[in-house]
Scaffold this motif. Structure first.
Motif, PDB file in Angstrom:
ATOM      1  N   VAL A   8      24.253  37.307  44.254  1.00  0.00           N
ATOM      2  CA  VAL A   8      22.980  36.578  44.345  1.00  0.00           C
ATOM      3  C   VAL A   8      21.840  37.583  44.442  1.00  0.00           C
ATOM      4  CG1 VAL A   8      24.022  34.525  45.384  1.00  0.00           C
ATOM      5  CG2 VAL A   8      23.147  36.323  46.852  1.00  0.00           C
ATOM      6  N   PRO A   9      20.665  37.235  43.954  1.00  0.00           N
ATOM      7  CA  PRO A   9      19.520  38.152  44.003  1.00  0.00           C
ATOM      8  C   PRO A   9      19.084  38.438  45.436  1.00  0.00           C
ATOM      9  CG  PRO A   9      19.071  36.274  42.560  1.00  0.00           C
ATOM     10  CD  PRO A   9      20.345  35.981  43.288  1.00  0.00           C
ATOM     11  N   GLY A  10      18.489  39.602  45.624  1.00  0.00           N
ATOM     12  CA  GLY A  10      17.932  39.941  46.933  1.00  0.00           C
ATOM     13  C   GLY A  10      16.878  38.940  47.349  1.00  0.00           C
ATOM     14  N   ASN A  11      16.791  38.696  48.618  1.00  0.00           N
ATOM     15  CA  ASN A  11      15.878  37.748  49.243  1.00  0.00           C
ATOM     16  C   ASN A  11      16.129  36.307  48.799  1.00  0.00           C
ATOM     17  OD1 ASN A  11      13.857  37.397  51.258  1.00  0.00           O
ATOM     18  ND2 ASN A  11      12.443  36.843  49.654  1.00  0.00           N
ATOM     19  N   SER A  12      17.359  36.028  48.407  1.00  0.00           N
ATOM     20  CA  SER A  12      17.739  34.644  48.123  1.00  0.00           C
ATOM     21  C   SER A  12      18.065  33.938  49.425  1.00  0.00           C
ATOM     22  CB  SER A  12      18.988  34.601  47.231  1.00  0.00           C
ATOM     23  OG  SER A  12      18.710  35.056  45.949  1.00  0.00           O
ATOM     24  N   TYR A  13      18.056  32.640  49.345  1.00  0.00           N
ATOM     25  CA  TYR A  13      18.489  31.793  50.441  1.00  0.00           C
ATOM     26  C   TYR A  13      19.641  30.958  49.905  1.00  0.00           C
ATOM     27  CZ  TYR A  13      18.652  27.784  53.557  1.00  0.00           C
ATOM     28  OH  TYR A  13      19.085  26.792  54.396  1.00  0.00           O
ATOM     29  N   VAL A  14      20.783  30.983  50.600  1.00  0.00           N
ATOM     30  CA  VAL A  14      21.928  30.162  50.211  1.00  0.00           C
ATOM     31  C   VAL A  14      22.126  29.124  51.309  1.00  0.00           C
ATOM     32  CG1 VAL A  14      24.383  30.105  49.660  1.00  0.00           C
ATOM     33  CG2 VAL A  14      22.997  32.091  49.000  1.00  0.00           C
ATOM     34  N   GLY A  15      22.065  27.870  50.920  1.00  0.00           N
ATOM     35  CA  GLY A  15      22.236  26.789  51.886  1.00  0.00           C
ATOM     36  C   GLY A  15      22.724  25.536  51.189  1.00  0.00           C
ATOM     37  N   PRO A  16      23.023  24.524  51.961  1.00  0.00           N
ATOM     38  CA  PRO A  16      23.521  23.269  51.397  1.00  0.00           C
ATOM     39  C   PRO A  16      22.541  22.659  50.393  1.00  0.00           C
ATOM     40  CG  PRO A  16      23.843  23.304  53.758  1.00  0.00           C
ATOM     41  CD  PRO A  16      22.978  24.482  53.424  1.00  0.00           C
ATOM     42  N   ASP A  17      23.091  22.037  49.359  1.00  0.00           N
ATOM     43  CA  ASP A  17      22.261  21.466  48.302  1.00  0.00           C
ATOM     44  C   ASP A  17      21.885  20.007  48.532  1.00  0.00           C
ATOM     45  OD1 ASP A  17      24.723  20.251  47.888  1.00  0.00           O
ATOM     46  OD2 ASP A  17      24.896  20.858  45.786  1.00  0.00           O
ATOM     47  N   GLY A  18      22.314  19.427  49.639  1.00  0.00           N
ATOM     48  CA  GLY A  18      22.053  18.017  49.892  1.00  0.00           C
ATOM     49  C   GLY A  18      20.686  17.742  50.481  1.00  0.00           C
ATOM     50  N   LEU A  19      20.473  16.488  50.823  1.00  0.00           N
ATOM     51  CA  LEU A  19      19.215  16.001  51.378  1.00  0.00           C
ATOM     52  C   LEU A  19      18.705  16.906  52.499  1.00  0.00           C
ATOM     53  CD1 LEU A  19      17.086  13.703  51.609  1.00  0.00           C
ATOM     54  CD2 LEU A  19      18.625  12.640  53.272  1.00  0.00           C
ATOM     55  N   GLY A  20      17.537  17.463  52.319  1.00  0.00           N
ATOM     56  CA  GLY A  20      16.900  18.297  53.323  1.00  0.00           C
ATOM     57  C   GLY A  20      17.602  19.616  53.593  1.00  0.00           C
ATOM     58  N   GLY A  21      18.617  19.934  52.813  1.00  0.00           N
ATOM     59  CA  GLY A  21      19.366  21.158  53.060  1.00  0.00           C
ATOM     60  C   GLY A  21      20.245  21.083  54.291  1.00  0.00           C
ATOM     61  N   PHE A  22      20.492  19.858  54.772  1.00  0.00           N
ATOM     62  CA  PHE A  22      21.298  19.679  55.982  1.00  0.00           C
ATOM     63  C   PHE A  22      22.787  19.780  55.704  1.00  0.00           C
ATOM     64  CE2 PHE A  22      17.636  16.799  57.331  1.00  0.00           C
ATOM     65  CZ  PHE A  22      17.013  17.810  58.031  1.00  0.00           C
ATOM     66  N   ARG A  23      23.211  19.249  54.551  1.00  0.00           N
ATOM     67  CA  ARG A  23      24.640  19.249  54.240  1.00  0.00           C
ATOM     68  C   ARG A  23      24.826  19.386  52.736  1.00  0.00           C
ATOM     69  NH1 ARG A  23      28.027  14.033  54.994  1.00  0.00           N
ATOM     70  NH2 ARG A  23      29.236  15.039  53.417  1.00  0.00           N
ATOM     71  N   GLY A  24      26.043  19.702  52.347  1.00  0.00           N
ATOM     72  CA  GLY A  24      26.342  19.804  50.932  1.00  0.00           C
ATOM     73  C   GLY A  24      27.024  21.104  50.575  1.00  0.00           C
ATOM     74  N   SER A  25      27.067  21.359  49.292  1.00  0.00           N
ATOM     75  CA  SER A  25      27.690  22.568  48.764  1.00  0.00           C
ATOM     76  C   SER A  25      26.656  23.683  48.676  1.00  0.00           C
ATOM     77  CB  SER A  25      28.265  22.284  47.380  1.00  0.00           C
ATOM     78  OG  SER A  25      29.258  21.289  47.467  1.00  0.00           O
ATOM     79  N   PRO A  26      27.114  24.948  48.652  1.00  0.00           N
ATOM     80  CA  PRO A  26      26.172  26.068  48.588  1.00  0.00           C
ATOM     81  C   PRO A  26      25.309  26.037  47.330  1.00  0.00           C
ATOM     82  CG  PRO A  26      28.374  26.843  49.120  1.00  0.00           C
ATOM     83  CD  PRO A  26      28.498  25.405  48.746  1.00  0.00           C
ATOM     84  N   ALA A  27      24.046  26.319  47.504  1.00  0.00           N
ATOM     85  CA  ALA A  27      23.099  26.439  46.399  1.00  0.00           C
ATOM     86  C   ALA A  27      22.204  27.642  46.673  1.00  0.00           C
ATOM     87  CB  ALA A  27      22.256  25.179  46.267  1.00  0.00           C
TER      88      ALA A  27
END
Length: 150
Positions: free
Chosen positions: A100-119
């Motif tokens: 992943v590029p530098g200074n990326s943020y990896v977090g859940p892809d669902g509603l509000g970034g609360f849950r889900g798969s990595p994005a």
């Protein structure tokens, strides 16, 4: 999609000694500080020609024992908004093992970034303030008494 922390940072009072402490504001400021530190760290790594990357990762909201220890344990009751611990770990594992590029943020892809798969996302506008990131880096170094140069 960007992730926008909503905190405000007081560079003259990083440890809340002169302001009345507010737990939520302190939490929000700490999240913004982490994003800004990642930005400044990536800037310094790039300037040094380093292949190392600064990457942010979040499990979203994971149903864990620490969450259960909160005052009301409310968050663990909203399973539709949360990840189980295993799914929460996926964003961190993704950030550590994928290109992943530098200074990326990896977090859940669902509603509000609360849950889900990595994005993979970029920090929002507040987390891309290069001037504030540099000033925070310097203020923190001064606060802890470190001899850090940029």
């Amino acid at each position: 999609m960007g992730v926008s922390p909503i905190g405000k940072i007081d560079l003259d009072d990083l440890d809340w000694r002169t302001r009345k402490h507010n737990g939520m504001q302190a939490y929000q400021a700490s999240k913004l500080a982490v994003v800004l530190f990642s930005l400044e760290l990536q800037h310094q790594l790039t300037a040094a020609g380093s292949p190392v990357r600064s990457v942010l990762a979040s499990p979203g909201i994971a149903r864990t024992s620490p969450a259960a220890q909160s005052r009301s344990n409310v968050i663990n009751r909203f399973t539709f908004l949360t990840n189980d611990p295993e799914r929460g770990a996926l964003s961190l594992l993704y950030a550590a093992t994928e290109d992943v590029p530098g200074n990326s943020y990896v977090g859940p892809d669902g509603l509000g970034g609360f849950r889900g798969s990595p994005a993979v996302r970029r920090p929002g506008k507040a987390g891309l303030d290069h001037a504030l990131a540099g000033r925070l880096w310097d203020a923190t170094a001064e606060f802890v008494g470190a001899a850090v140069t940029r």
